[in-house]
Design an enzyme around this catalytic site. Structure first.
Site, mmCIF file in Angstrom:
data_model
loop_
_atom_site.group_PDB
_atom_site.id
_atom_site.type_symbol
_atom_site.label_atom_id
_atom_site.label_comp_id
_atom_site.label_asym_id
_atom_site.label_seq_id
_atom_site.Cartn_x
_atom_site.Cartn_y
_atom_site.Cartn_z
ATOM 1 C CG ASP A 17 -14.541 30.174 6.817
ATOM 2 O OD1 ASP A 17 -15.378 29.448 6.274
ATOM 3 O OD2 ASP A 17 -13.901 30.321 8.008
ATOM 4 C CG ASP A 19 -19.007 29.658 11.065
ATOM 5 O OD1 ASP A 19 -20.024 30.509 11.321
ATOM 6 O OD2 ASP A 19 -20.085 29.649 10.021
ATOM 7 C CB THR A 51 -19.991 28.864 3.776
ATOM 8 O OG1 THR A 51 -19.667 28.671 4.960
ATOM 9 C CG2 THR A 51 -21.179 29.468 2.999
ATOM 10 N N GLY A 52 -18.739 26.140 4.693
ATOM 11 C CA GLY A 52 -19.150 25.433 4.911
ATOM 12 C C GLY A 52 -21.128 24.727 5.514
ATOM 13 C CE LYS A 179 -14.838 26.156 3.410
ATOM 14 N NZ LYS A 179 -14.590 26.972 4.425
ATOM 15 C CG ASP A 202 -11.459 29.629 10.374
ATOM 16 O OD1 ASP A 202 -11.988 29.400 9.324
ATOM 17 O OD2 ASP A 202 -11.365 29.475 11.062
ATOM 18 C CB SER A 203 -11.244 25.830 9.504
ATOM 19 O OG SER A 203 -12.172 26.388 10.977
#
Length: 254
Positions: A17, A19, A51-52, A179, A202-203
């Site tokens: 990831d 951010d 990643t988003g 993801k 982390d999210s």
């Protein structure tokens, strides 16, 4: 770091990831993290993003690290075989985008979308945008209860995947696109299995991937739910957490 001989890594692919994970809060990659990513690459490990972000905001990071590996962008809605080599895009139907946009414009505090052509926010949204193909749409709202209501309403349509990268937003893709689904396709591309993957995040949008990977690593700065489902927890994004995880869990260097 000079690599005099090949070291046997425990995993064959690192899915990162960006951010809150690879990037510090100042959106930088530390020298220590760069060093250990290069060490992994030098020892035959594939390093990819999960990643988003879209290419518009991820390409500079890809270039900075000099990676020639696949990438999973937009929470799995866009997959690249390598720099300049598109593998797949999954679009939200245009009529669905109209429905989502109407709700976002009326009830969200802000919104944005990723199309092939652009990353577009509310202030730049024009009627012409409905003629574009969109892979991900995001809605932001400071009122958590209101945001939860919007999420519940859109999930009831039965065609959308909804996650978040922060407590004040929701990120919308086609149902089944995550993801995890993206990294699975990269594994198929490379002849690997999910057990070969160490994933870090982390999210909420990292949750399914961390559970499916051979090793799921949560950042110490991550959401409590992510830390509770991860196999291990590394240091924060500001304390070389990615570098520490590569050193410790891939190469067993304490």
């Amino acid at each position: 770091m000079n690599v005099m001989h090949q070291v046997q890594a425990k995993y064959k692919l690192i899915a990162l990831d960006l951010d809150g994970t690879l990037l510090t809060d100042r959106e930088q990659i530390t020298d220590e993290t760069k060093k250990w990513i290069q060490y992994a690459v030098d020892n035959g490990v594939k390093v990819i993003f999960s990643t988003g972000r879209g290419l518009q905001t991820a390409k500079g990071i890809w270039d900075e690290l000099g990676l020639d590996s696949p990438m999973v962008l937009l929470n799995g809605a866009e997959i690249w075989e390598g720099p300049g080599r598109l593998y797949k895009r999954i679009f939200i139907p245009r009529e669905t985008i109209r429905r989502i946009h109407a709700i976002a414009a009326e009830r969200g505090d802000w919104y944005w979308g990723y199309s092939v052509e652009s990353l577009t926010g509310a202030k730049d949204w024009t009627p012409e945008m409905f003629e574009r193909d969109w892979m991900k749409f995001g809605i932001g709202c400071q009122d958590h209860k209101k945001l939860a209501g919007l999420k519940e309403e859109m999930l009831s349509w039965g065609s959308l995947e909804i996650t978040h990268s922060a407590p004040v937003n929701m990120e919308i893709s086609v149902q089944g696109i995550t993801k995890e689904s993206g990294v699975r396709q990269v594994c198929q591309m490379l002849g690997l299995s999910m057990s070969d993957v160490i994933a870090m995040g982390d999210s909420h949008n990292d949750a399914k991937l961390l559970k499916a990977a051979g090793l799921g690593v949560a950042m110490a700065n991550g959401e409590e739910h992510i830390k509770s489902i991860a196999d291990v927890i590394t240091a924060t994004n500001n304390e070389d957490g990615v570098a520490q995880a590569i050193r410790k869990y891939l190469f067993q260097i304490e």
